[in-house]
Design an enzyme around this catalytic site. Sequence first.
Site, PDB file in Angstrom:
ATOM      1  N   VAL A 165       0.717  -1.331  -0.034  1.00 19.21           N
ATOM      2  CA  VAL A 165      -0.065   0.103   0.137  1.00 19.21           C
ATOM      3  C   VAL A 165       0.909   1.206  -0.033  1.00 19.21           C
ATOM      4  O   VAL A 165       0.473   2.044  -0.642  1.00 19.21           O
ATOM      5  CB  VAL A 165      -0.884  -0.048   1.268  1.00 19.21           C
ATOM      6  CG1 VAL A 165      -1.526   1.355   1.426  1.00 19.21           C
ATOM      7  CG2 VAL A 165      -1.860  -1.027   0.853  1.00 19.21           C
ATOM      8  N   SER A 331      -0.297   0.856  -5.577  1.00 17.59           N
ATOM      9  CA  SER A 331       0.420   1.567  -4.140  1.00 17.59           C
ATOM     10  C   SER A 331      -0.609   2.966  -4.075  1.00 17.59           C
ATOM     11  O   SER A 331      -1.131   3.464  -4.823  1.00 17.59           O
ATOM     12  CB  SER A 331       1.664   1.680  -4.362  1.00 17.59           C
ATOM     13  OG  SER A 331       1.747   2.585  -5.430  1.00 17.59           O
ATOM     14  N   HIS A 332      -0.217   3.737  -2.939  1.00 19.83           N
ATOM     15  CA  HIS A 332      -0.643   4.695  -2.504  1.00 19.83           C
ATOM     16  C   HIS A 332      -0.412   5.896  -3.655  1.00 19.83           C
ATOM     17  O   HIS A 332      -1.297   6.639  -3.980  1.00 19.83           O
ATOM     18  CB  HIS A 332      -0.164   5.215  -1.151  1.00 19.83           C
ATOM     19  CG  HIS A 332      -0.490   6.947  -0.946  1.00 19.83           C
ATOM     20  ND1 HIS A 332       0.644   7.663  -1.027  1.00 19.83           N
ATOM     21  CD2 HIS A 332      -1.439   7.348  -0.448  1.00 19.83           C
ATOM     22  CE1 HIS A 332       0.111   8.879  -0.848  1.00 19.83           C
ATOM     23  NE2 HIS A 332      -0.871   8.991  -0.533  1.00 19.83           N
ATOM     24  N   ALA A 333       0.891   5.862  -4.079  1.00 19.27           N
ATOM     25  CA  ALA A 333       1.187   7.054  -5.063  1.00 19.27           C
ATOM     26  C   ALA A 333       0.519   6.778  -6.143  1.00 19.27           C
ATOM     27  O   ALA A 333      -0.018   7.740  -6.937  1.00 19.27           O
ATOM     28  CB  ALA A 333       2.750   6.735  -5.250  1.00 19.27           C
TER      29      ALA A 333
END
Length: 375
Positions: A165, A331-333
């Site tokens: 994540v 992922s978060h980005a």
Amino acid sequence: MLIDLTDAEPATSGGKAAALARLLRAGMPVPPGFVVPTTAYQWNDGLPAQLIDEIAQALPRLGDGYLAVRSSATDEDTAHATAAGQHDTFLGVRGTDQVADAVGRCWSSLWSERAVAYRRRQGDAQPPAMAVLVQRLVDADVAGVLFTGDDIRIEASWGLGESVVSGHVTPDSWTLSGGDITHRSLGTKETRVDRTVTREVAPADREHFCLTDDELVRLARLGRQAADLLGGPQDVEWAIADSRIWILQSRPVTSALPCAPTAGGDGSQARTGTPGSPGHATGPVRVVRGPADFARVRPGDVLVCRTTDPAWTPLFGMVAAVVTEIGGLLSHAAIVARELGLPAVLAVRDATTALPDGAPVQVDGSTGRVALLNA
């Protein structure tokens, strides 16, 4: 005052807890927990004694292991929510005092720089109501994220899903169409998180996939069930411990995934990585190695970094594109970049050294190509 997770509803327990409650009531594998409801929120130096007593009485029902304490605001994990990760989560929490402290810190995250910046972009003057979810922590052997849709996209790594994540590893990834695995890519998986400890992954474990084909099929099946129950494509966080799959979070997919990577660049002046968020942008490279470099970033820069975490979200509102050295599509980005319409390319392994600070580059988030200009 506390609400059993099974009984959670959006108005009292926030979007995150309410979604998990629907899955739990349908018999899906969600770790047990309880909710500190929105009505308990106070902006003070600590939790009321009565609330602490209730937490102490509720904890034995979750066993004597470690816990996850997660924000669950009323605008989180809904079809209209963007900017994933704007509020805080705390893992590896144990005992009444630590849980009470984590609840207070979740409340405080309503006023973090990233949360305030998000509300400003949305034109919201007031914060949402905040509930807090307390759950048994799954000590995962493998964990990750899956996106449902016409195809199922899965990313995974060893240990807790925080690595995937947060973008702190480049995970293994797969695409499933129907019941068939149509694409697989081996990640680097250099580190893993267990509770609150980050450690190196043994070289042998880096060199093979962390999920079996049977586990992939089981995960895809659970993802489709969650999408059917919740009424649309889902972004699902999951964990596997002792061969048992657990669903940790399910939120609507808020932006479409880019297509699979296309082959190659066009010579030594181009670098390629994973297409994270579609679109094209041109601008000067700004290499950022941590929060101390944030002040160097100017509007229109191309943010180039090892990885990002939720604290970096305010930068996403000013830069032209994002390039990371590690991280995955889920992922978060990547998720925040897609929600904001910001081109992003992930897992360009040598980005912070191969792309000189200040040099003009062109970023193609649809193909995963990053090219130096005038070189």
